[in-house]
Scaffold this motif. Structure first.
Motif, short mmCIF file in Angstrom:
data_model
loop_
_atom_site.label_atom_id
_atom_site.label_comp_id
_atom_site.label_asym_id
_atom_site.label_seq_id
_atom_site.Cartn_x
_atom_site.Cartn_y
_atom_site.Cartn_z
N SER A 55 91.61 -21.74 103.02
CA SER A 55 90.69 -22.86 103.16
C SER A 55 91.37 -24.17 102.78
N LYS A 56 91.23 -25.17 103.63
CA LYS A 56 91.74 -26.52 103.38
C LYS A 56 90.57 -27.47 103.23
N ILE A 57 90.86 -28.67 102.72
CA ILE A 57 89.85 -29.71 102.57
C ILE A 57 90.29 -30.91 103.39
N PHE A 58 89.45 -31.32 104.32
CA PHE A 58 89.77 -32.46 105.17
C PHE A 58 88.72 -33.55 104.98
N VAL A 59 89.19 -34.74 104.59
CA VAL A 59 88.31 -35.89 104.39
C VAL A 59 88.38 -36.72 105.67
N ILE A 60 87.25 -36.86 106.37
CA ILE A 60 87.26 -37.40 107.72
C ILE A 60 86.48 -38.70 107.84
N GLY A 61 86.34 -39.42 106.73
CA GLY A 61 85.72 -40.74 106.79
C GLY A 61 86.66 -41.77 107.35
N LEU A 62 86.11 -42.87 107.84
CA LEU A 62 86.90 -43.97 108.36
C LEU A 62 87.49 -44.80 107.22
N SER A 63 88.36 -45.74 107.57
CA SER A 63 88.92 -46.67 106.58
C SER A 63 87.77 -47.36 105.84
N ARG A 64 87.98 -47.62 104.55
CA ARG A 64 87.03 -48.38 103.73
C ARG A 64 85.71 -47.65 103.52
N THR A 65 85.75 -46.32 103.47
CA THR A 65 84.53 -45.56 103.14
C THR A 65 84.69 -44.77 101.85
N GLY A 66 85.74 -45.04 101.08
CA GLY A 66 85.95 -44.31 99.83
C GLY A 66 86.93 -43.17 99.96
N THR A 67 87.79 -43.20 101.00
CA THR A 67 88.75 -42.10 101.16
C THR A 67 89.80 -42.09 100.06
N SER A 68 90.23 -43.27 99.59
CA SER A 68 91.22 -43.31 98.50
C SER A 68 90.63 -42.74 97.21
N SER A 69 89.38 -43.08 96.93
CA SER A 69 88.72 -42.53 95.74
C SER A 69 88.57 -41.02 95.86
N MET A 70 88.20 -40.55 97.04
CA MET A 70 88.06 -39.11 97.25
C MET A 70 89.40 -38.41 97.08
N ASP A 71 90.46 -39.00 97.59
CA ASP A 71 91.79 -38.43 97.43
C ASP A 71 92.13 -38.28 95.95
N GLU A 72 91.86 -39.33 95.18
CA GLU A 72 92.12 -39.27 93.74
C GLU A 72 91.26 -38.21 93.07
N ALA A 73 90.00 -38.12 93.50
CA ALA A 73 89.09 -37.13 92.93
C ALA A 73 89.58 -35.70 93.19
N LEU A 74 90.05 -35.44 94.40
CA LEU A 74 90.56 -34.11 94.73
C LEU A 74 91.79 -33.76 93.90
N GLY A 75 92.61 -34.77 93.61
CA GLY A 75 93.74 -34.55 92.73
C GLY A 75 93.30 -34.19 91.32
N LEU A 76 92.26 -34.86 90.84
CA LEU A 76 91.74 -34.56 89.51
C LEU A 76 91.15 -33.15 89.44
N LEU A 77 90.69 -32.64 90.57
CA LEU A 77 90.14 -31.29 90.62
C LEU A 77 91.23 -30.23 90.76
N GLY A 78 92.49 -30.66 90.86
CA GLY A 78 93.59 -29.72 90.87
C GLY A 78 94.15 -29.37 92.23
N PHE A 79 93.67 -30.04 93.27
CA PHE A 79 94.18 -29.76 94.61
C PHE A 79 95.43 -30.59 94.89
N SER A 80 96.41 -30.00 95.54
CA SER A 80 97.54 -30.79 96.01
C SER A 80 97.06 -31.57 97.22
N HIS A 81 97.35 -32.86 97.28
CA HIS A 81 96.65 -33.71 98.24
C HIS A 81 97.56 -34.76 98.85
N LEU A 82 97.25 -35.12 100.10
CA LEU A 82 97.94 -36.18 100.81
C LEU A 82 96.90 -37.16 101.33
N HIS A 83 97.19 -38.44 101.16
CA HIS A 83 96.31 -39.50 101.66
C HIS A 83 97.12 -40.41 102.56
N TRP A 84 96.76 -40.44 103.84
CA TRP A 84 97.39 -41.31 104.83
C TRP A 84 98.80 -40.86 105.19
#
Length: 393
Positions: free
Chosen positions: A193-222
């Motif tokens: 299972s993967k996690i895909f954040v599919i919001g547009l620019s300026r919808t909180g994708t950077s915050s979500m990326d940081e949140a997923l990192g805090l939850l322990g997931f290895s993550h890529l943003h942009w």
């Protein structure tokens, strides 16, 4: 703490003071998206200290995005040649060169330039690059090349060696995790299972990326920050979570490719989004309408992939509101019926936080506030950025 990539590249004497002030002005302009000032400062830095490589690398990058891709290609090759044996070569300059190679429109030259960058790394003296740092950067380039065996060998070279500097340690740790996944006998796995954040620019994708990192997931943003490239298909097997418009543009394919994956649509009201995204693209590229993206040099970057992403989400629309509504209709239409349970709609401005996210992902809630990255700035503080000539209307 690791040093800033440019700290040791300021000349001494009066010229050093001028360059230092130009650099401060450039960094401040970059933060508010004033790229005309950024490029003016870079040209002045080069004029005053023509031997400095970092300003040339940064100028070439901005030229590729905003003005003249052909000139940036010549500048990139000049910088690669000048870096051979240079005492300026460090982790920051290598990363900057790596990003420029990835951003180039000319994908045919990419592999050769990566091999050249490897030669540059090997040519550096021990005083310039210590052996562990050399191995870390060698591994980054080999990951960019997707050269599995050479990459694994490079990671083995530094995995048992103490590495100084917080940034260097962070890169080393992430490269080791990638090596573990790439060397797993079950690689690649589509059923994980993967996690895909599919919001547009300026919808909180950077915050979500940081949140997923805090939850322990290895993550890529942009981008893949290890290789400098946009997120590519090979990255999907090496990390857990992915976000930003490169993911949003192709979410249907990802849902079929990874049938157990989860999707998060970060969103906000269309009224506040239009204000924010218009400001964002005016800052970054000097445009006010999404269809203007078709005419910019940025469409050619990353071998043309940037243009494909923009075409999917933005550049075929005359207004930002049309782009927003079209994307949400796509998402709503796809994640209906049996697929509905795979999607979380997440509006942090409406109060969504850890409870909704952690419940959806089935993980414990952390004892820290939900992150708020890139909060933006008041409209009145944003300059009318000019890139070449006048602001696009």
């Amino acid at each position: 703490m690791s040093r800033s990539p440019e700290v040791d590249q300021i000349p001494s004497g009066d010229n050093g003071l001028v360059v230092a002030n130009l650099r401060k002005r450039r960094i401040s302009a970059r933060r508010i998206g004033d790229f005309a000032t950024v490029m003016e400062c870079l040209r002045r830095e080069i004029e005053i200290s023509p031997d400095l490589l970092m300003p040339r690398v940064l100028l070439a990058r901005n030229q590729a995005r905003l003005v003249d891709g052909d000139e940036s290609e010549r500048a990139l090759d000049f910088c690669l040649n000048a870096a051979v044996g240079s005492h300026q070569l460090d982790h920051g300059l290598i990363g900057a060169l790596l990003l420029n190679v990835q951003q180039s429109p000319n994908i045919r030259l990419r592999s050769g330039r990566f091999e050249h960058l490897l030669e540059i790394i090997e040519s550096a003296s021990d005083a310039t690059l210590s052996e562990p740092i050399r191995a870390v950067n060698r591994a980054r380039v080999l990951l960019a090349l997707r050269d599995r065996q050479r990459f694994l060998n490079a990671v083995n070279e530094f995995s048992a060696t103490p590495i100084s500097g917080r940034r260097h340690k962070s890169f080393a740790n992430e490269l080791e995790k990638v090596a573990q996944r790439w060397s797993d006998p079950s690689y690649p796995q589509h059923r994980i299972s993967k996690i895909f954040v599919i919001g547009l620019s300026r919808t909180g994708t950077s915050s979500m990326d940081e949140a997923l990192g805090l939850l322990g997931f290895s993550h890529l943003h942009w981008r893949n920050h290890l290789t400098g490239d946009l997120i590519r298909s090979a990255d999907l097997f090496l990390f857990d979570a992915f976000s930003d418009i490169g993911i949003a543009a192709d979410f249907e394919t990802l849902a079929h490719q990874f049938p157990t994956s989860r999707f998060i649509l970060t969103t906000r009201s269309i009224e506040t989004w239009e204000i924010s995204v218009r400001r964002h693209y005016r800052q970054q590229l000097g445009i006010l309408k999404p269809d203007s993206l078709r005419r910019l040099a940025v469409a050619r970057t990353f071998g043309g992939l940037m243009g494909e992403i923009n075409a999917s989400l933005y550049s075929k629309f005359e207004t930002w509101g049309e782009a927003f509504e079209s994307h949400h209709q796509r998402v709503d239409g796809f994640f209906s019926g049996e697929r509905a349970s795979r999607l979380l709609r997440f509006n942090v401005l409406a109060g969504a936080s850890w409870a909704e996210l952690c419940s959806f992902l089935g993980v414990p809630m952390p004892d820290v506030p939900y992150p708020h990255a890139n909060p933006g700035q008041p409209e009145s503080t944003v300059p009318l950025t000019k890139v070449s000539g006048k602001l696009d209307r």
